[in-house]
Design a protein around this motif. Structure first.
Motif, PDB file in Angstrom:
ATOM      1  N   GLY A   1      14.244   6.530 -11.145  1.00 37.22           N
ATOM      2  CA  GLY A   1      15.425   5.961 -11.783  1.00 37.22           C
ATOM      3  C   GLY A   1      16.751   6.567 -11.382  1.00 37.22           C
ATOM      4  O   GLY A   1      17.785   6.293 -11.993  1.00 37.22           O
ATOM      5  N   GLU A   2      16.743   7.387 -10.317  1.00 39.69           N
ATOM      6  CA  GLU A   2      17.993   8.045  -9.919  1.00 39.69           C
ATOM      7  C   GLU A   2      18.263   7.874  -8.432  1.00 39.69           C
ATOM      8  O   GLU A   2      17.349   8.011  -7.608  1.00 39.69           O
ATOM      9  N   LEU A   3      19.537   7.586  -8.097  1.00 40.98           N
ATOM     10  CA  LEU A   3      19.938   7.487  -6.688  1.00 40.98           C
ATOM     11  C   LEU A   3      20.560   8.817  -6.256  1.00 40.98           C
ATOM     12  O   LEU A   3      21.582   9.236  -6.786  1.00 40.98           O
ATOM     13  N   HIS A   4      19.935   9.467  -5.295  1.00 41.48           N
ATOM     14  CA  HIS A   4      20.487  10.695  -4.702  1.00 41.48           C
ATOM     15  C   HIS A   4      21.241  10.299  -3.432  1.00 41.48           C
ATOM     16  O   HIS A   4      20.754   9.467  -2.659  1.00 41.48           O
TER      17      HIS A   4
ATOM     18  N   TYR B   1       0.809  -1.230   0.000  1.00 43.58           N
ATOM     19  CA  TYR B   1       0.000   0.000   0.000  1.00 43.58           C
ATOM     20  C   TYR B   1       0.841   1.279   0.000  1.00 43.58           C
ATOM     21  O   TYR B   1       0.310   2.376  -0.088  1.00 43.58           O
ATOM     22  N   CYS B   2       2.167   1.139   0.152  1.00 45.50           N
ATOM     23  CA  CYS B   2       2.988   2.307   0.483  1.00 45.50           C
ATOM     24  C   CYS B   2       3.558   3.022  -0.743  1.00 45.50           C
ATOM     25  O   CYS B   2       3.969   2.390  -1.708  1.00 45.50           O
ATOM     26  N   ASP B   3       3.614   4.359  -0.648  1.00 46.71           N
ATOM     27  CA  ASP B   3       4.179   5.200  -1.711  1.00 46.71           C
ATOM     28  C   ASP B   3       5.653   5.496  -1.458  1.00 46.71           C
ATOM     29  O   ASP B   3       6.410   5.753  -2.384  1.00 46.71           O
ATOM     30  N   LEU B   4       6.037   5.523  -0.178  1.00 47.91           N
ATOM     31  CA  LEU B   4       7.424   5.809   0.200  1.00 47.91           C
ATOM     32  C   LEU B   4       7.830   4.790   1.259  1.00 47.91           C
ATOM     33  O   LEU B   4       7.117   4.603   2.244  1.00 47.91           O
ATOM     34  N   ILE B   5       8.964   4.120   1.034  1.00 46.95           N
ATOM     35  CA  ILE B   5       9.468   3.152   2.019  1.00 46.95           C
ATOM     36  C   ILE B   5      10.871   3.568   2.448  1.00 46.95           C
ATOM     37  O   ILE B   5      11.742   3.806   1.618  1.00 46.95           O
ATOM     38  N   MET B   6      11.056   3.698   3.747  1.00 49.80           N
ATOM     39  CA  MET B   6      12.339   4.132   4.310  1.00 49.80           C
ATOM     40  C   MET B   6      12.891   3.015   5.189  1.00 49.80           C
ATOM     41  O   MET B   6      12.146   2.358   5.898  1.00 49.80           O
ATOM     42  N   GLY B   7      14.194   2.798   5.112  1.00 48.56           N
ATOM     43  CA  GLY B   7      14.818   1.800   5.989  1.00 48.56           C
ATOM     44  C   GLY B   7      16.296   1.708   5.696  1.00 48.56           C
ATOM     45  O   GLY B   7      16.960   2.720   5.499  1.00 48.56           O
ATOM     46  N   ASN B   8      16.817   0.491   5.670  1.00 52.42           N
ATOM     47  CA  ASN B   8      18.184   0.287   5.214  1.00 52.42           C
ATOM     48  C   ASN B   8      18.241  -1.065   4.512  1.00 52.42           C
ATOM     49  O   ASN B   8      17.258  -1.813   4.527  1.00 52.42           O
ATOM     50  N   VAL B   9      19.353  -1.374   3.893  1.00 50.26           N
ATOM     51  CA  VAL B   9      19.407  -2.579   3.051  1.00 50.26           C
ATOM     52  C   VAL B   9      19.217  -3.854   3.889  1.00 50.26           C
ATOM     53  O   VAL B   9      18.677  -4.848   3.406  1.00 50.26           O
ATOM     54  N   TRP B  10      19.610  -3.816   5.165  1.00 52.25           N
ATOM     55  CA  TRP B  10      19.465  -4.985   6.044  1.00 52.25           C
ATOM     56  C   TRP B  10      17.997  -5.175   6.437  1.00 52.25           C
ATOM     57  O   TRP B  10      17.487  -6.291   6.424  1.00 52.25           O
ATOM     58  N   ALA B  11      17.339  -4.077   6.786  1.00 52.65           N
ATOM     59  CA  ALA B  11      15.915  -4.161   7.163  1.00 52.65           C
ATOM     60  C   ALA B  11      15.061  -4.594   5.975  1.00 52.65           C
ATOM     61  O   ALA B  11      14.118  -5.373   6.124  1.00 52.65           O
TER      62      ALA B  11
ATOM     63  N   LYS C   1      31.929   2.701   1.080  1.00 51.93           N
ATOM     64  CA  LYS C   1      30.830   3.561   0.643  1.00 51.93           C
ATOM     65  C   LYS C   1      30.338   3.243  -0.768  1.00 51.93           C
ATOM     66  O   LYS C   1      29.127   3.117  -1.001  1.00 51.93           O
ATOM     67  N   GLU C   2      31.247   3.090  -1.713  1.00 53.77           N
ATOM     68  CA  GLU C   2      30.821   2.859  -3.108  1.00 53.77           C
ATOM     69  C   GLU C   2      29.983   1.583  -3.220  1.00 53.77           C
ATOM     70  O   GLU C   2      28.982   1.551  -3.921  1.00 53.77           O
ATOM     71  N   LYS C   3      30.411   0.545  -2.500  1.00 51.80           N
ATOM     72  CA  LYS C   3      29.672  -0.719  -2.547  1.00 51.80           C
ATOM     73  C   LYS C   3      28.308  -0.590  -1.855  1.00 51.80           C
ATOM     74  O   LYS C   3      27.319  -1.174  -2.290  1.00 51.80           O
ATOM     75  N   LEU C   4      28.284   0.173  -0.773  1.00 49.92           N
ATOM     76  CA  LEU C   4      27.016   0.387  -0.062  1.00 49.92           C
ATOM     77  C   LEU C   4      26.035   1.144  -0.959  1.00 49.92           C
ATOM     78  O   LEU C   4      24.834   0.855  -0.983  1.00 49.92           O
ATOM     79  N   LEU C   5      26.549   2.128  -1.684  1.00 53.03           N
ATOM     80  CA  LEU C   5      25.683   2.894  -2.589  1.00 53.03           C
ATOM     81  C   LEU C   5      25.162   2.005  -3.717  1.00 53.03           C
ATOM     82  O   LEU C   5      24.002   2.119  -4.131  1.00 53.03           O
ATOM     83  N   GLN C   6      26.030   1.124  -4.176  1.00 55.39           N
ATOM     84  CA  GLN C   6      25.614   0.144  -5.184  1.00 55.39           C
ATOM     85  C   GLN C   6      24.454  -0.703  -4.646  1.00 55.39           C
ATOM     86  O   GLN C   6      23.474  -0.955  -5.333  1.00 55.39           O
ATOM     87  N   HIS C   7      24.604  -1.114  -3.367  1.00 61.13           N
ATOM     88  CA  HIS C   7      23.557  -1.935  -2.753  1.00 61.13           C
ATOM     89  C   HIS C   7      22.277  -1.134  -2.547  1.00 61.13           C
ATOM     90  O   HIS C   7      21.165  -1.668  -2.677  1.00 61.13           O
ATOM     91  N   ALA C   8      22.420   0.146  -2.222  1.00 62.70           N
ATOM     92  CA  ALA C   8      21.230   0.988  -2.047  1.00 62.70           C
ATOM     93  C   ALA C   8      20.418   1.023  -3.332  1.00 62.70           C
ATOM     94  O   ALA C   8      19.183   0.929  -3.318  1.00 62.70           O
ATOM     95  N   THR C   9      21.108   1.135  -4.463  1.00 61.26           N
ATOM     96  CA  THR C   9      20.426   1.128  -5.763  1.00 61.26           C
ATOM     97  C   THR C   9      19.741  -0.220  -5.987  1.00 61.26           C
ATOM     98  O   THR C   9      18.566  -0.279  -6.367  1.00 61.26           O
ATOM     99  N   LEU C  10      20.483  -1.287  -5.708  1.00 61.47           N
ATOM    100  CA  LEU C  10      19.962  -2.647  -5.881  1.00 61.47           C
ATOM    101  C   LEU C  10      18.693  -2.860  -5.045  1.00 61.47           C
ATOM    102  O   LEU C  10      17.657  -3.330  -5.543  1.00 61.47           O
TER     103      LEU C  10
END
Length: 342
Positions: free
Chosen positions: A267-270, A191-201, A220-229
């Motif tokens: 389509g963009e990671l900020h 039902y959600c329009d915005l989901i906030m958390g972290n890659v582990w949650a 950091k670079e790998k974490l950002l890669q994972h955030a996109t994933l």
């Protein structure tokens, strides 16, 4: 988006803070704070001038009357509060500890909120004038009835085209009623329009893939890669969701912190600026403050990048405040963004 009220739904809790050495026993004093993840969000929004309402359940007694007065003094609309049951939920957390830390003791069974059942809340009345509904994964962690009430709320909000946000707060010490989060949360996330958390949650609660090799060294670079994933996986799995935010908070030295966040939309990671500091005061409520900052930014139709920087600076400032909710003003947050700008 329509500029109605933001309604936050969750359990009001009193956080009781004994010191680790037991001095409180000799002094007959226990410091405590008014808390609850969603109330922290509601408090931040009200402080920042966003029309903020709060839905919880409280017993009919003088403590509740004082708590309602306390919230009203902070400009929170308490008219949705359900009066029922016998007690206010509590939790104990030694001073300076983190909620994810094993030190937390919950005393929430049988509270007014834990005893909520579907069919009790008049959603027509509650959603009157509301344009945004916020809740967290702590609510459905309490018991099956509360999880069902969450679903009831989400259906009612969706029917009214109300924007819905979810914070994937994971509390291992809740989730005790025989279900894993991954059996409950995906149905609610739909039902959600915005989901906030972290890659582990996102992995633990929504079953999103976790690539250990990307998170192993906290590079950091790998974490950002994972955030996109993770963000792309969430958007694919939950088509209604358009915005995914991830926070990255790591200990720095003995008492400090390293903190940055991401926001994925269209389509963009900020990526936010990074905050590194050697000493902090209180980790509790920092994520709630980040969530409040996201709501504040999108409510005012700021760009994703501006919204992210505001939310991140707000969360960072919260690390220096000894209470559950923030006391930092919009002007102070904006000053922090400038101060730390790279």
């Amino acid at each position: 988006m329509a500029a109605g009220k933001v309604l936050s739904f969750g359990e009001l809790l009193l956080r009781i803070c004994p010191d680790g050495d037991g001095q409180w026993l000799g002094e007959n004093k226990l410091p405590f704070f008014v808390g609850g993840a969603e109330l922290n969000v509601a408090t931040a929004l009200a402080l920042w001038g966003v029309p903020s309402a709060y839905l919880t359940a409280l017993p009919e007694n003088f403590i509740s009357e004082q708590l309602i007065g306390y919230m009203q003094d902070r400009q929170i609309d308490t008219s949705p509060v359900v009066m029922q049951g016998e007690r206010v939920g509590l939790y104990y957390l030694p001073k300076g500890k983190d909620l994810k830390n094993a030190g937390v003791i919950y005393d929430r069974a049988g509270s007014a909120y834990a005893d909520l059942t579907p069919g009790t809340i008049n959603w027509d009345a509650v959603f009157e004038g509301v344009s945004w509904f916020h809740f967290s994964a702590i609510c459905p962690a309490i018991n099956q009835n509360v999880a069902d009430v969450c679903e009831e709320a989400l259906k009612a909000a969706s029917e009214r085209n109300i924007f819905i946000s979810l914070d994937l707060n994971y509390r291992a010490k809740l989730w005790k009623y025989g279900k894993d989060p991954v059996e409950v949360m995906p149905a609610l996330a739909t039902y959600c329009d915005l989901i906030m958390g972290n890659v582990w949650a996102a992995n633990k609660m929504l079953g999103m893939p976790l690539q250990e090799e990307l998170v192993a060294d906290i590079e950091k670079e790998k974490l950002l890669q994972h955030a996109t994933l993770t963000s792309e996986a969430i958007l694919k799995e939950f088509p209604k969701c358009k915005i995914v935010a991830n926070t990255f908070r790591f200990d720095h030295g003995t008492k400090g912190i390293r903190y940055f966040t991401t926001l994925y939309t269209q389509g963009e990671l900020h990526v936010s600026q990074e905050y590194v500091v050697d000493q902090i005061l209180d980790k509790v409520g920092s994520g709630d403050c980040f969530m409040g900052g996201l709501i504040y930014g999108f409510y005012h139709q700021r760009s994703p990048k501006e919204t992210l920087e505001f939310a991140t600076a707000a969360a960072f400032k919260k690390l220096f405040i000894e209470s559950d909710a923030t006391t930092t003003t919009v002007a102070e947050i904006e000053e922090t963004i400038r101060e730390y700008a790279n």
